[in-house]
Design an enzyme around this catalytic site. Sequence first.
Site, PDB file in Angstrom:
ATOM      1  N   TYR A  18       0.722  -4.069  14.282  1.00 47.58           N
ATOM      2  CA  TYR A  18       2.065  -4.535  13.887  1.00 47.58           C
ATOM      3  C   TYR A  18       3.057  -4.433  15.036  1.00 47.58           C
ATOM      4  O   TYR A  18       4.195  -4.017  14.832  1.00 47.58           O
ATOM      5  CB  TYR A  18       2.604  -3.703  12.711  1.00 47.58           C
ATOM      6  CG  TYR A  18       1.682  -3.641  11.523  1.00 47.58           C
ATOM      7  CD1 TYR A  18       1.295  -4.789  10.865  1.00 47.58           C
ATOM      8  CD2 TYR A  18       1.202  -2.417  11.053  1.00 47.58           C
ATOM      9  CE1 TYR A  18       0.450  -4.741   9.772  1.00 47.58           C
ATOM     10  CE2 TYR A  18       0.359  -2.361   9.955  1.00 47.58           C
ATOM     11  CZ  TYR A  18      -0.018  -3.526   9.326  1.00 47.58           C
ATOM     12  OH  TYR A  18      -0.849  -3.458   8.248  1.00 47.58           O
ATOM     13  N   TYR A 146       1.572  -4.778  -1.786  1.00 45.07           N
ATOM     14  CA  TYR A 146       0.834  -4.826  -0.521  1.00 45.07           C
ATOM     15  C   TYR A 146      -0.610  -4.430  -0.805  1.00 45.07           C
ATOM     16  O   TYR A 146      -0.863  -3.389  -1.420  1.00 45.07           O
ATOM     17  CB  TYR A 146       1.429  -3.877   0.524  1.00 45.07           C
ATOM     18  CG  TYR A 146       0.572  -3.800   1.758  1.00 45.07           C
ATOM     19  CD1 TYR A 146       0.677  -4.778   2.750  1.00 45.07           C
ATOM     20  CD2 TYR A 146      -0.381  -2.801   1.920  1.00 45.07           C
ATOM     21  CE1 TYR A 146      -0.146  -4.749   3.868  1.00 45.07           C
ATOM     22  CE2 TYR A 146      -1.212  -2.767   3.031  1.00 45.07           C
ATOM     23  CZ  TYR A 146      -1.083  -3.735   4.000  1.00 45.07           C
ATOM     24  OH  TYR A 146      -1.901  -3.702   5.098  1.00 45.07           O
ATOM     25  N   ASP A 239      -5.041  -1.105  -7.462  1.00 49.25           N
ATOM     26  CA  ASP A 239      -5.237  -0.772  -6.057  1.00 49.25           C
ATOM     27  C   ASP A 239      -4.674   0.632  -5.847  1.00 49.25           C
ATOM     28  O   ASP A 239      -3.465   0.805  -5.677  1.00 49.25           O
ATOM     29  CB  ASP A 239      -4.535  -1.811  -5.175  1.00 49.25           C
ATOM     30  CG  ASP A 239      -4.686  -1.508  -3.687  1.00 49.25           C
ATOM     31  OD1 ASP A 239      -5.193  -0.418  -3.346  1.00 49.25           O
ATOM     32  OD2 ASP A 239      -4.304  -2.373  -2.873  1.00 49.25           O
ATOM     33  N   LYS A 268      -7.887   5.172   2.101  1.00 44.53           N
ATOM     34  CA  LYS A 268      -6.943   6.122   2.723  1.00 44.53           C
ATOM     35  C   LYS A 268      -7.370   7.580   2.603  1.00 44.53           C
ATOM     36  O   LYS A 268      -8.172   8.028   3.399  1.00 44.53           O
ATOM     37  CB  LYS A 268      -5.548   5.867   2.162  1.00 44.53           C
ATOM     38  CG  LYS A 268      -4.994   4.521   2.637  1.00 44.53           C
ATOM     39  CD  LYS A 268      -3.497   4.508   2.864  1.00 44.53           C
ATOM     40  CE  LYS A 268      -3.095   3.362   3.755  1.00 44.53           C
ATOM     41  NZ  LYS A 268      -2.909   2.087   3.067  1.00 44.53           N
TER      42      LYS A 268
HETATM   43  C1  LIG Z   1      -3.283   0.723   3.169  1.00 48.53           C
HETATM   44  C2  LIG Z   1      -3.484  -0.075   1.939  1.00 48.53           C
HETATM   45  C3  LIG Z   1      -4.432  -1.107   1.884  1.00 48.53           C
HETATM   46  C4  LIG Z   1      -5.246  -1.526   3.083  1.00 48.53           C
HETATM   47  O1  LIG Z   1      -6.105  -0.528   3.524  1.00 48.53           O
HETATM   48  P1  LIG Z   1      -6.723  -0.619   5.015  1.00 48.53           P
HETATM   49  O2  LIG Z   1      -7.651   0.558   5.075  1.00 48.53           O
HETATM   50  O3  LIG Z   1      -5.562  -0.500   5.948  1.00 48.53           O
HETATM   51  O4  LIG Z   1      -7.417  -1.918   5.124  1.00 48.53           O
HETATM   52  C5  LIG Z   1      -4.586  -1.785   0.695  1.00 48.53           C
HETATM   53  N1  LIG Z   1      -3.857  -1.454  -0.387  1.00 48.53           N
HETATM   54  C6  LIG Z   1      -2.954  -0.473  -0.374  1.00 48.53           C
HETATM   55  C7  LIG Z   1      -2.206  -0.140  -1.619  1.00 48.53           C
HETATM   56  C8  LIG Z   1      -2.720   0.247   0.788  1.00 48.53           C
HETATM   57  O5  LIG Z   1      -1.797   1.210   0.813  1.00 48.53           O
END
Ligand SMILES: *Cc1c(COP(=O)(O)O)cnc(C)c1O
Length: 421
Positions: A18, A146, A239, A268
């Site tokens: 970024y 996101y 997610d 994460k």
């Molecule tokens: C960080 C994140 C992603 C993407 O994960 P990456 O490991 O960076 O590809 C997808 N969804 C959410 C909610 C996130 O916080």
Amino acid sequence: MAEPDWLADGLDHIWLPYAQMKTAPRPVAVKSTHGARIVLHDGRELIDGIGSWWTAVHGYNHPHLIGAVRKQLEVMPHVMLGGLAHEQAYRLASRLAALLPGDLSKVFFCESGSVAVEVAMKIAVQYWRNTTGEVRPKFLAFRGGYHGDTFAAMSVCDPEDSMHSLFGPALPQQHIVDLPTDEGRAGELDRALAEHRDIAAVIVEPLLQGAGGMRMHDAATLRRMREACDRHGVLLIFDEIFTGFGRLGAMFASDLSGVTPDIVTLGKALTGGVTPLAATVASRRVYEAFHSDDASKALMHGPTYMGHAAGCAAANASLDLFESEPRLEQVKTIEAHYHDALMPLKGVTGVADVRILGSVAAVEMRDAFDIQALRRSFMEQGVFIRPIGKAIYLAPAYTIAGEDLARLTEAICLTVEKLTR
Ligand SMILES: *Cc1c(COP(=O)(O)O)cnc(C)c1O
């Protein structure tokens, strides 16, 4: 102390996340980490307010995580999951299935959150092909959301707010609506699902939209979503890449809200910030749509490093720590400190909102500010805090010491005071 050679040399060759490489500030060289602290090359220590993109929930270098990975590396760094099996991935799948609510129990591993989202989307589309034979290529997602940086994941991010607007023309067009935070908006969601029979699934970050600006919503919002999905027979994807593993004070946002999705994505903090690893977990009902004598009903996906053994060892060790150490209580303590230290900012002119949920706190300013100057000023105060948009936020290790947490919130109070003076 001068900058290390590798930084000056490597800057000619590395492409940063970024970042406009021409104007991006020079990154600071890090020598090591421990607990909630980052040790810089020049010997200074920063208190980390965001735990390396929200991953290092047990603090850095936790001996149990390091020991588990070291042991695994010595025995077997990794073997592929195609045709071979290793203990760490199989154990981790069983443990995740036991931890997750409802019958979310079929675990597909990959290496990054974005790919976990891609896999969830593929599962949803193929679910319809395998069951009713319908072609449902579309998704419904929410403003402020996101879900990652790969193409399908980008298509379900907020179309304006996200960093992906540039790619709009290259992305599949999805249905984007407001979160159903009230009955009116729930009606909008309901109409969208009734009208567009091409929608395979609804995807949402439950309770907290992270990268979109640390925006929070309540359990009732998720209940309306679950009801609308059930009414129209559409799948629901949570997610939980950010919200999972204790971030909001319960193991998962689905526990906290009492709403169970059909598919969940994890990433994460899954490995406690030690190695990359992510997973997509489907309910038994979704999985059964793929379970067939017909080979063409199989899920055709298989990342090279799927279920990486050292990564799964880290994740298993991370789950051990949730069992053996009081992580969720630590999150409650952090939350209580935020209420004392940051909630008073809510009255300040120039502060649009203060939002707190579990280990996450966000102070949203009314006006835009110079984000680089702010990052620098935080660094000068000995803390590592990286605002997004107009939100100055914290998402530290759950194990952070009380004094270090207080220094983080003090730095935010001081900064807000400067910005609003
Ligand atoms: C960080 C994140 C992603 C993407 O994960 P990456 O490991 O960076 O590809 C997808 N969804 C959410 C909610 C996130 O916080």
